[in-house]
Design a protein around this motif. Structure first.
Motif, PDB file in Angstrom:
ATOM      1  N   ALA A   1       0.848  -1.203   0.000  1.00  0.00           N
ATOM      2  CA  ALA A   1       0.000   0.000   0.000  1.00  0.00           C
ATOM      3  C   ALA A   1       0.882   1.251   0.000  1.00  0.00           C
ATOM      4  O   ALA A   1       0.640   2.208  -0.749  1.00  0.00           O
ATOM      5  N   ASP A   2       1.913   1.224   0.833  1.00  0.00           N
ATOM      6  CA  ASP A   2       2.866   2.339   0.858  1.00  0.00           C
ATOM      7  C   ASP A   2       3.476   2.543  -0.529  1.00  0.00           C
ATOM      8  O   ASP A   2       3.597   3.664  -1.025  1.00  0.00           O
ATOM      9  N   ARG A   3       3.848   1.425  -1.174  1.00  0.00           N
ATOM     10  CA  ARG A   3       4.501   1.486  -2.498  1.00  0.00           C
ATOM     11  C   ARG A   3       3.543   2.015  -3.559  1.00  0.00           C
ATOM     12  O   ARG A   3       3.940   2.822  -4.415  1.00  0.00           O
ATOM     13  N   ALA A   4       2.294   1.583  -3.518  1.00  0.00           N
ATOM     14  CA  ALA A   4       1.316   2.054  -4.508  1.00  0.00           C
ATOM     15  C   ALA A   4       1.166   3.577  -4.416  1.00  0.00           C
ATOM     16  O   ALA A   4       1.179   4.285  -5.432  1.00  0.00           O
TER      17      ALA A   4
ATOM     18  N   GLY B   1       1.704  -1.007 -10.786  1.00  0.00           N
ATOM     19  CA  GLY B   1       1.284  -0.997 -12.184  1.00  0.00           C
ATOM     20  C   GLY B   1       2.444  -1.420 -13.080  1.00  0.00           C
ATOM     21  O   GLY B   1       2.544  -0.998 -14.231  1.00  0.00           O
ATOM     22  N   GLY B   2       3.339  -2.247 -12.527  1.00  0.00           N
ATOM     23  CA  GLY B   2       4.419  -2.813 -13.346  1.00  0.00           C
ATOM     24  C   GLY B   2       5.656  -1.942 -13.466  1.00  0.00           C
ATOM     25  O   GLY B   2       6.449  -2.131 -14.383  1.00  0.00           O
ATOM     26  N   LEU B   3       5.831  -0.990 -12.552  1.00  0.00           N
ATOM     27  CA  LEU B   3       7.039  -0.145 -12.599  1.00  0.00           C
ATOM     28  C   LEU B   3       8.169  -0.796 -11.793  1.00  0.00           C
ATOM     29  O   LEU B   3       8.021  -1.079 -10.609  1.00  0.00           O
ATOM     30  N   TRP B   4       9.307  -1.026 -12.455  1.00  0.00           N
ATOM     31  CA  TRP B   4      10.498  -1.572 -11.787  1.00  0.00           C
ATOM     32  C   TRP B   4      11.662  -0.626 -12.047  1.00  0.00           C
ATOM     33  O   TRP B   4      11.693   0.042 -13.081  1.00  0.00           O
ATOM     34  N   PRO B   5      12.626  -0.574 -11.142  1.00  0.00           N
ATOM     35  CA  PRO B   5      13.753   0.349 -11.347  1.00  0.00           C
ATOM     36  C   PRO B   5      14.566  -0.006 -12.600  1.00  0.00           C
ATOM     37  O   PRO B   5      14.658  -1.176 -12.987  1.00  0.00           O
ATOM     38  N   ASP B   6      15.157   1.006 -13.230  1.00  0.00           N
ATOM     39  CA  ASP B   6      16.091   0.764 -14.336  1.00  0.00           C
ATOM     40  C   ASP B   6      17.363   0.119 -13.794  1.00  0.00           C
ATOM     41  O   ASP B   6      18.006  -0.662 -14.480  1.00  0.00           O
TER      42      ASP B   6
ATOM     43  N   PHE C   1      12.912  -0.227  -2.447  1.00  0.00           N
ATOM     44  CA  PHE C   1      11.733  -0.373  -3.325  1.00  0.00           C
ATOM     45  C   PHE C   1      11.260  -1.821  -3.241  1.00  0.00           C
ATOM     46  O   PHE C   1      11.427  -2.474  -2.199  1.00  0.00           O
ATOM     47  N   ALA C   2      10.691  -2.334  -4.308  1.00  0.00           N
ATOM     48  CA  ALA C   2      10.025  -3.636  -4.283  1.00  0.00           C
ATOM     49  C   ALA C   2      10.928  -4.788  -3.841  1.00  0.00           C
ATOM     50  O   ALA C   2      10.462  -5.738  -3.200  1.00  0.00           O
ATOM     51  N   ALA C   3      12.216  -4.709  -4.179  1.00  0.00           N
ATOM     52  CA  ALA C   3      13.116  -5.802  -3.785  1.00  0.00           C
ATOM     53  C   ALA C   3      13.163  -5.959  -2.268  1.00  0.00           C
ATOM     54  O   ALA C   3      13.402  -7.064  -1.766  1.00  0.00           O
ATOM     55  N   SER C   4      12.919  -4.869  -1.529  1.00  0.00           N
ATOM     56  CA  SER C   4      12.886  -4.990  -0.067  1.00  0.00           C
ATOM     57  C   SER C   4      11.727  -5.880   0.374  1.00  0.00           C
ATOM     58  O   SER C   4      11.858  -6.627   1.340  1.00  0.00           O
ATOM     59  N   SER C   5      10.603  -5.786  -0.322  1.00  0.00           N
ATOM     60  CA  SER C   5       9.467  -6.659   0.042  1.00  0.00           C
ATOM     61  C   SER C   5       9.805  -8.114  -0.249  1.00  0.00           C
ATOM     62  O   SER C   5       9.481  -9.014   0.531  1.00  0.00           O
ATOM     63  N   ILE C   6      10.451  -8.346  -1.392  1.00  0.00           N
ATOM     64  CA  ILE C   6      10.804  -9.727  -1.747  1.00  0.00           C
ATOM     65  C   ILE C   6      11.817 -10.274  -0.732  1.00  0.00           C
ATOM     66  O   ILE C   6      11.705 -11.412  -0.266  1.00  0.00           O
TER      67      ILE C   6
END
Ligand code: TYD
Length: 202
Positions: A67-70, A120-125, A92-97
């Motif tokens: 929710a925080d990430r969204a 919505g499918g945004l991942w870091p470059d 970012f998302a890798a912290s959740s994983i």
């Protein structure tokens, strides 16, 4: 020039926040973080990090991170990129994983899908992992310990193992740097990696 999205990842006390700040300054990028990169996110962060939050279910924890990430992606990351600004985020998302997946034991693919949906499918470059063994990092933690920092060494070893596995599986999008060097030496390597991987003049 395309605006780029760069994430710093690592365990507690890995020096990410310092390096994220230095890189953002060097790039003139928007500096942000998770959890807590928005006003709503700060309230979610309060619940997540407070040691008084007891018996938080692992799935509830993962959903709060999502929710925080969204909110962060919708309110800060996407608008900044759309305005042509580079974005540097401290986690970012890798912290959740790493934390909710490898650390808490939730299914890795489900945690990944949750982030995919939240963003919505945004991942870091590019994701920069500052690799510091947990026992060294613990010595750097001086303030009162939050809910994650109170987890034992085995938990943190799983988290670090998770980060290393993600980096090894996707070398095009990850750089692993030894986080035990001096701040200046790491900062120089960070800029080098960003120049080389993203062709940014920094
Ligand atoms: P923070 O004080 O920002 O820690 P650090 O300085 O180590 O980045 O606290 C964030 C904590 O939240 C950290 O222990 C990692 C954890 N976390 C997760 O468990 N999952 C996530 O998706 C994110 C973004 C953070």
């Amino acid at each position: 020039m395309t605006a780029r999205f760069i994430a710093f990842e690592g365990g507690e006390g890995s020096g990410k926040s310092t390096q994220a700040e230095l890189l953002a300054k060097a790039l003139g990028a928007v500096l942000t973080r998770e959890p807590g990169g928005t006003e709503i996110g700060m309230r979610i962060r309060g619940v997540l990090l407070d040691p008084a939050t007891r018996a938080l279910d692992a799935r509830a924890e993962a959903l709060l991170m999502a929710a925080d990430r969204a909110q962060h992606v919708a309110g800060v990351v996407r608008p900044s990129l759309a305005a042509g600004r580079h974005v540097v985020t401290d986690r970012f998302a890798a912290s959740s994983i790493a934390y909710q997946g490898y650390g808490r034991g939730l299914p890795i693919e489900e945690v990944r899908s949750l982030s995919e949906w939240a963003t919505g499918g945004l991942w870091p470059d590019l994701t920069i992992l500052l690799d510091v063994p947990h026992d060294m990092a613990v010595a750097r933690l001086v303030r009162g310990l939050d809910r994650f920092e109170r987890e034992d060494g085995a938990f943190h070893a799983r988290v670090l193992g998770g980060f290393r596995a993600m980096a090894a599986a996707d070398p095009d999008h990850w750089v692993v740097l030894d986080g035990t060097c001096s701040v200046d030496a790491i900062a120089a390597r960070v800029r080098g990696a960003v120049r080389e991987r993203l062709q940014l003049p920094v």
